[in-house]
Structures are given as structure tokens and as C-alpha cells.
Scaffold this motif. Structure first.
Motif, mmCIF file in Angstrom:
data_model
loop_
_atom_site.group_PDB
_atom_site.id
_atom_site.type_symbol
_atom_site.label_atom_id
_atom_site.label_comp_id
_atom_site.label_asym_id
_atom_site.label_seq_id
_atom_site.Cartn_x
_atom_site.Cartn_y
_atom_site.Cartn_z
ATOM 1 N N VAL A 1 -8.053 2.141 2.142
ATOM 2 C CA VAL A 1 -8.317 3.527 1.725
ATOM 3 C C VAL A 1 -8.069 4.464 2.909
ATOM 4 O O VAL A 1 -7.417 5.496 2.768
ATOM 5 N N PHE B 1 -12.564 7.878 -1.251
ATOM 6 C CA PHE B 1 -13.602 6.847 -1.414
ATOM 7 C C PHE B 1 -14.263 6.919 -2.784
ATOM 8 O O PHE B 1 -14.630 5.899 -3.360
ATOM 9 N N ALA C 1 -6.284 5.239 -4.212
ATOM 10 C CA ALA C 1 -7.419 4.528 -3.616
ATOM 11 C C ALA C 1 -8.127 3.627 -4.622
ATOM 12 O O ALA C 1 -8.756 2.648 -4.251
ATOM 13 N N GLY C 2 -8.005 3.953 -5.916
ATOM 14 C CA GLY C 2 -8.583 3.100 -6.950
ATOM 15 C C GLY C 2 -7.835 1.787 -7.114
ATOM 16 O O GLY C 2 -8.316 0.872 -7.766
ATOM 17 N N GLU D 1 0.834 -1.206 0.000
ATOM 18 C CA GLU D 1 0.000 0.000 0.000
ATOM 19 C C GLU D 1 0.868 1.255 0.000
ATOM 20 O O GLU D 1 0.541 2.243 -0.663
ATOM 21 N N CYS E 1 -12.640 7.745 -5.499
ATOM 22 C CA CYS E 1 -11.652 7.071 -6.359
ATOM 23 C C CYS E 1 -11.709 5.551 -6.175
ATOM 24 O O CYS E 1 -11.529 4.796 -7.119
ATOM 25 N N HIS E 2 -11.928 5.132 -4.935
ATOM 26 C CA HIS E 2 -11.994 3.692 -4.648
ATOM 27 C C HIS E 2 -13.207 3.060 -5.328
ATOM 28 O O HIS E 2 -13.127 1.955 -5.863
ATOM 29 N N GLU E 3 -14.314 3.780 -5.302
ATOM 30 C CA GLU E 3 -15.554 3.223 -5.869
ATOM 31 C C GLU E 3 -15.610 3.366 -7.385
ATOM 32 O O GLU E 3 -16.384 2.677 -8.039
ATOM 33 N N PRO F 1 -12.748 3.136 -9.751
ATOM 34 C CA PRO F 1 -11.365 3.011 -10.217
ATOM 35 C C PRO F 1 -11.312 3.170 -11.728
ATOM 36 O O PRO F 1 -12.278 2.826 -12.418
ATOM 37 N N LYS G 1 -11.641 -0.922 2.124
ATOM 38 C CA LYS G 1 -11.930 0.376 2.724
ATOM 39 C C LYS G 1 -10.924 0.707 3.816
ATOM 40 O O LYS G 1 -10.558 1.871 4.003
#
Lengths: 181, 181
Positions: free
Chosen positions: B164, B97, B155-156, A143, B99-101, B103, B161
Motif C-alpha cells: 500500500v 489504507f 490498495a484493495g 503492483e 481501501c486496503h482495509e 476491499p 501494508k
């Protein structure tokens, strides 16, 4: 055919391919990624168009091959820096300067879509993760490496070499902060 | 034509456009960005194909408009969080978040090439730069904001989570480290 003959053909093919990619690189440097034709690549490489088409089907695949060679060259460069200094800070700074000198343009982003290139990024993240050395212990190395590579890509969007160095400093500070609490 | 009539036409046009983009969003959510046809968009939106073509020339421009609306929605979301808490940490975590959701996929990257979207990123960087509050003083706010936005895009590429949240922590640590030396 005797082995020597096969070797000689392979060497020749490799040399022609390199000449084609060198010609592509020169054209890209002069004029950017759009509007390059197969005829120009062939002319610049000193090969006939028929020969060029034996190596690449069209301009897009020629550009993709050139770009892949360039990305591989950057990874090689970072790997050599590591072998020389064994300091991850040097590797990360060099990566930031590569990003600064090759900022993503619209056309380059379409090349970045190729699977080989996302594979190259994965490779870089693993390379960094395995060599982080003394860093914060509250976040897994993978990470932290993902963080570094993304943060340093900001170097493509900052205006000066001094700004690139500040970005590297900030990124390394995040990497080495004391765990909280 | 009387003003009321013009207003009513504008409202109607806006409603139809929104319905088309909602239909596009639904199709993208179900099947991804490739292989969507104008006929499907029209059918899902409940308009005729002829009507659809009055709004968008082809699937690519429909997708680009949907994507632009989505990006604008994300900026709006971040802006609302700021208005509510006035804490930049909350804004940056929310961005991570997002960016995580969402990608970047290969197809999304081709949409990202649009100028409006790079404009949106510039806008986000300025938004963050103006609201950083108490951070390190040895790096200009604009550069720190550029660092944050790029670092958080990692984060992508992280798996959970919790990861993240760790990424946000590391990024904020870089942002707030004591100047060296």
C-alpha cells in the motif's frame, strides 16, 4: 453420429449464440441495460422464444454472457495491439479509451460482480505486469500493473479524450518515476 | 408539542437508529453481507422487530444505511487528518489504507451502486482537488484528483501494508512529475 454432423451442430449452436448476443448488444446500445425482455431478444435475434430459452435461462444470464463476450473482446483487442507494436504504452492508452467509452453504470456494476469479470481483470493485470518493460525497479511489476489498471479506470470519469490522454501521461509518469532517496 | 419534547424525540430516534446500524455493523463484521435477517438485527440492537421496521423496510435498506454511515465516517476521518496536518499526502495515504482495509467484495459492490455512494466519491474527488497544493501544472486539479482516487483504490487489491505504501509513492510520483517536453 458422424463427426462432420457433430461439427455442423456445434457450428450452428455457436452461430445462434452469437446472433443472440449480437441482438442483446443492439438492445443494450439502444436502451441501456434495464427493461430488456427475453421476447425482444428473441425477436431481434430472429429465433423463437423456445430456442432462446435453450441457450439462456433469463435476461440476466443473457446480459452476463453478452458482457463477458465484450470483456473478452477488449482483452483480445489489447493483446492484438501488443502483438502489433510491442509497446505497453499503446496497450495502456487503448485500455484507458476502452474505460472512457464504457464507463461503469449502476447496472454494469452489477454485471461486473460476476466472477468471470474479476477473473478478466486479474488476467489484464498479469498481462500488463509481464510486458511492462523498462519501469521503476523499486516496486514489483504486479503492483505496478495493479496501479496502472486502477488509475486508468479513472478514464471512465473524465470528460474528454484530451483528459484521457493526460490521465495516461500522469499514470505512465508514476510508472516510470526515478526511485526516491 | 413543546420544543423540548420534540428535541427529545429526535434524540431518541437518532439513538435507536445508531443502535440499529451498530448492530448491523457487528453482524457484517462477523458474517459478511449476506444472510443477515431483520430478526437478527432487531435482536442485536435490543429493539423489537416492529420498532426496527419503523426505521428500515428491509435488510437491504438497513445495509445501505449502514454502508452510507461508514462511507461518511471515512470522509470525516480524511477531513480530520487534513485539519490536523494540512498535508494532502497524509490524506491520500489514509484513503489508500481505508481501501486496503475495506476491499470491494461482490456484495459491497451492489451497495456501492447507491447514488449516495457515488455522490460520496465525487465529494472526495472535489475535496482532494481543492487541497492538492504543489503538483504538476499541465493537468487540471480535478483530473489529478480523479487519477489519485482511482489509483489508490488499487490498495484493495494489493497484498500488504508495505505494498500500500509503495502504491501511494507511485501515485504521488505521477501527481508530481515534471511536465514533459
Amino acid at each position: 453420429m458422424p463427426k462432420l454432423w457433430n461439427d455442423s451442430i456445434a457450428t450452428h449452436r455457436h452461430a445462434v449464440r452469437e446472433a443472440i448476443l449480437d441482438a442483446t448488444a443492439a438492445l443494450v446500445a439502444e436502451r441501456g441495460l434495464t427493461g430488456i425482455t427475453m421476447a425482444e431478444v428473441a425477436h431481434r435475434a430472429g429465433v423463437g422464444r423456445a430456442t432462446l430459452y435453450k441457450y439462456f435461462a433469463d435476461v440476466d444470464s443473457t446480459l452476463a454472457a453478452w458482457h463477458q463476450r465484450q470483456v473478452a473482446g477488449h482483452l483480445q483487442q489489447l493483446s492484438e495491439i501488443w502483438e502489433r507494436t510491442h509497446r505497453i504504452d499503446d496497450v495502456l492508452e487503448a485500455y484507458a479509451f476502452i474505460c472512457h467509452e464504457h464507463p461503469p453504470t449502476e447496472a454494469a456494476q452489477s454485471l461486473h460482480r460476476s466472477e468471470q469479470v474479476s477473473h478478466a481483470r486479474e488476467h489484464l493485470i498479469s498481462f500488463v505486469a509481464e510486458r511492462l518493460g523498462e519501469v521503476r525497479v523499486d516496486v514489483p511489476p504486479k503492483e505496478l500493473a495493479t496501479y496502472c489498471v486502477h488509475a486508468l479506470q479513472a478514464a471512465g470519469a473524465v470528460p474528454s479524450k484530451a483528459a484521457v490522454r493526460r490521465l495516461v501521461m500522469v499514470t505512465l509518469d508514476g510508472l516510470r518515476s526515478e526511485p526516491r532517496g
